[in-house]
Design a protein around this motif. Structure first.
Motif, PDB file in Angstrom:
ATOM      1  N   GLY A   1      -3.357   6.955  19.408  1.00 30.11           N
ATOM      2  CA  GLY A   1      -4.155   6.246  18.056  1.00 30.11           C
ATOM      3  C   GLY A   1      -5.572   5.376  18.797  1.00 30.11           C
ATOM      4  N   THR A   2      -6.354   4.974  18.249  1.00 33.81           N
ATOM      5  CA  THR A   2      -7.892   3.884  18.441  1.00 33.81           C
ATOM      6  C   THR A   2      -7.741   2.892  17.846  1.00 33.81           C
ATOM      7  OG1 THR A   2      -8.732   4.992  17.409  1.00 33.81           O
ATOM      8  CG2 THR A   2      -8.305   5.463  19.553  1.00 33.81           C
ATOM      9  N   GLU A   3      -7.724   1.362  18.396  1.00 31.06           N
ATOM     10  CA  GLU A   3      -8.512   0.716  17.456  1.00 31.06           C
ATOM     11  C   GLU A   3      -9.602   0.744  16.340  1.00 31.06           C
ATOM     12  OE1 GLU A   3      -6.125  -1.982  17.310  1.00 31.06           O
ATOM     13  OE2 GLU A   3      -4.372  -1.454  18.520  1.00 31.06           O
ATOM     14  N   ALA A   4     -10.336  -0.730  16.549  1.00 30.71           N
ATOM     15  CA  ALA A   4     -11.282  -0.543  15.491  1.00 30.71           C
ATOM     16  C   ALA A   4     -12.345  -0.237  16.977  1.00 30.71           C
ATOM     17  CB  ALA A   4     -11.643  -1.737  14.778  1.00 30.71           C
ATOM     18  N   ASN A   5     -11.625  -0.839  17.673  1.00 31.72           N
ATOM     19  CA  ASN A   5     -12.771  -1.119  18.218  1.00 31.72           C
ATOM     20  C   ASN A   5     -13.618  -0.014  19.326  1.00 31.72           C
ATOM     21  OD1 ASN A   5     -10.898  -0.811  20.435  1.00 31.72           O
ATOM     22  ND2 ASN A   5     -11.453  -3.142  20.902  1.00 31.72           N
ATOM     23  N   GLY A   6     -12.259   1.020  19.039  1.00 29.05           N
ATOM     24  CA  GLY A   6     -12.705   2.552  19.450  1.00 29.05           C
ATOM     25  C   GLY A   6     -11.774   2.787  21.254  1.00 29.05           C
ATOM     26  N   GLU A   7     -11.444   1.516  21.049  1.00 27.69           N
ATOM     27  CA  GLU A   7      -9.934   1.324  22.222  1.00 27.69           C
ATOM     28  C   GLU A   7      -8.916   1.747  22.046  1.00 27.69           C
ATOM     29  OE1 GLU A   7      -9.494  -2.216  24.455  1.00 27.69           O
ATOM     30  OE2 GLU A   7     -11.678  -2.722  24.757  1.00 27.69           O
ATOM     31  N   PHE A   8      -7.900   3.346  23.044  1.00 26.29           N
ATOM     32  CA  PHE A   8      -6.867   3.170  23.107  1.00 26.29           C
ATOM     33  C   PHE A   8      -5.758   2.281  21.719  1.00 26.29           C
ATOM     34  CE2 PHE A   8      -8.369   6.306  25.937  1.00 26.29           C
ATOM     35  CZ  PHE A   8      -8.048   7.472  25.173  1.00 26.29           C
ATOM     36  N   SER A   9      -4.946   2.529  21.089  1.00 21.85           N
ATOM     37  CA  SER A   9      -4.058   1.730  20.934  1.00 21.85           C
ATOM     38  C   SER A   9      -2.437   1.616  21.800  1.00 21.85           C
ATOM     39  CB  SER A   9      -3.298   1.754  19.446  1.00 21.85           C
ATOM     40  OG  SER A   9      -1.973   1.490  19.096  1.00 21.85           O
TER      41      SER A   9
ATOM     42  N   ILE B   1      -2.155   9.025  17.159  1.00 24.42           N
ATOM     43  CA  ILE B   1      -2.825   9.320  16.887  1.00 24.42           C
ATOM     44  C   ILE B   1      -2.950  10.658  15.802  1.00 24.42           C
ATOM     45  CG2 ILE B   1      -3.081  12.144  17.914  1.00 24.42           C
ATOM     46  CD1 ILE B   1      -5.997  11.826  18.259  1.00 24.42           C
ATOM     47  N   TYR B   2      -1.561  10.635  15.888  1.00 20.85           N
ATOM     48  CA  TYR B   2      -1.700  10.839  13.975  1.00 20.85           C
ATOM     49  C   TYR B   2      -0.830   9.891  13.362  1.00 20.85           C
ATOM     50  CZ  TYR B   2      -0.207  14.821  16.767  1.00 20.85           C
ATOM     51  OH  TYR B   2      -0.626  16.034  18.112  1.00 20.85           O
ATOM     52  N   CYS B   3      -0.411   8.543  13.702  1.00 23.52           N
ATOM     53  CA  CYS B   3      -0.760   7.722  12.026  1.00 23.52           C
ATOM     54  C   CYS B   3      -1.200   6.130  12.568  1.00 23.52           C
ATOM     55  CB  CYS B   3       1.055   7.006  12.990  1.00 23.52           C
ATOM     56  SG  CYS B   3       2.141   7.589  12.979  1.00 23.52           S
TER      57      CYS B   3
ATOM     58  N   GLN C   1      -9.276   4.605  14.529  1.00 23.08           N
ATOM     59  CA  GLN C   1      -9.861   3.382  14.016  1.00 23.08           C
ATOM     60  C   GLN C   1      -9.150   2.347  13.629  1.00 23.08           C
ATOM     61  OE1 GLN C   1     -12.101   5.442  11.723  1.00 23.08           O
ATOM     62  NE2 GLN C   1     -13.043   6.354  13.304  1.00 23.08           N
ATOM     63  N   GLY C   2      -8.098   1.518  14.150  1.00 23.68           N
ATOM     64  CA  GLY C   2      -7.503   0.405  13.417  1.00 23.68           C
ATOM     65  C   GLY C   2      -6.778   0.388  12.094  1.00 23.68           C
ATOM     66  N   ARG C   3      -6.620   1.061  11.863  1.00 23.76           N
ATOM     67  CA  ARG C   3      -5.965   1.610  10.725  1.00 23.76           C
ATOM     68  C   ARG C   3      -4.261   2.812  11.097  1.00 23.76           C
ATOM     69  NH1 ARG C   3     -10.821   1.201   6.108  1.00 23.76           N
ATOM     70  NH2 ARG C   3     -11.062  -1.292   6.829  1.00 23.76           N
ATOM     71  N   PHE C   4      -3.624   2.614   9.899  1.00 23.89           N
ATOM     72  CA  PHE C   4      -2.260   3.166  10.030  1.00 23.89           C
ATOM     73  C   PHE C   4      -3.609   4.487   8.920  1.00 23.89           C
ATOM     74  CE2 PHE C   4       0.109  -0.173  10.899  1.00 23.89           C
ATOM     75  CZ  PHE C   4       1.283   0.703  11.483  1.00 23.89           C
ATOM     76  N   VAL C   5      -2.872   6.099   8.896  1.00 22.07           N
ATOM     77  CA  VAL C   5      -3.451   7.033   9.000  1.00 22.07           C
ATOM     78  C   VAL C   5      -3.023   6.865   7.502  1.00 22.07           C
ATOM     79  CG1 VAL C   5      -3.923   9.777   8.615  1.00 22.07           C
ATOM     80  CG2 VAL C   5      -4.281   8.325  11.025  1.00 22.07           C
ATOM     81  N   LYS C   6      -1.975   6.681   7.072  1.00 21.33           N
ATOM     82  CA  LYS C   6      -1.195   6.465   5.380  1.00 21.33           C
ATOM     83  C   LYS C   6      -0.701   5.045   5.718  1.00 21.33           C
ATOM     84  CE  LYS C   6       0.277  11.540   5.426  1.00 21.33           C
ATOM     85  NZ  LYS C   6       1.029  12.343   5.099  1.00 21.33           N
TER      86      LYS C   6
END
Length: 89
Positions: free
Chosen positions: A21-29, A34-36, A39-44
Motif C-alpha cells: 500500500g502507499t502512505e500519504a506522501n506516496g511512499e510504499f507502506s 495495496i488492498y487494505c 494514500q495513508g488510509r485504510f481502504v475500509k
C-alpha cells in the motif's frame, strides 16, 4: 533468508513492492498491502475484525489449494489476524 513480510491488516504475503500500500506522501507502506491501505488510509476504515475474517475466508475459498489445507488455513486465519498490528488490542 529474508523474513517474509505480511500485511498487518489482512495477513497476505507482500511479495514485492507491487503488493505494498502507499502512505500519504506516496511512499510504499512498510506494513500494509495495496488492498487494505492506500494514500495513508485504510481502504475500509470501519471494517470490523469479524468482517475481515469473513473476507479472508472467502478469499481462501477461491484458492486452488487442497481441501484439507484450505480447511486448516480457514480455521487458523482468525488467530493469525489477532497477531497483526491492525487488530491487536
Amino acid at each position: 533468508m529474508a523474513k517474509k513480510a505480511f500485511c498487518q491488516s489482512c495477513g497476505i504475503p507482500i511479495a514485492d513492492d507491487s503488493y505494498k500500500g502507499t502512505e500519504a506522501n506516496g511512499e510504499f507502506s512498510a506494513d500494509y498491502c495495496i488492498y487494505c491501505y492506500m494514500q495513508g488510509r485504510f481502504v475500509k476504515p470501519d471494517l470490523t475484525f469479524d468482517e475481515m475474517v469473513e473476507i479472508g475466508q472467502k478469499g481462501l475459498d477461491n484458492n486452488p489449494m487442497p481441501k484439507m489445507q484450505k480447511w486448516l488455513f480457514k480455521k487458523l486465519y482468525p488467530m493469525q489476524l489477532k497477531g497483526l498490528k491492525r487488530w491487536k488490542n
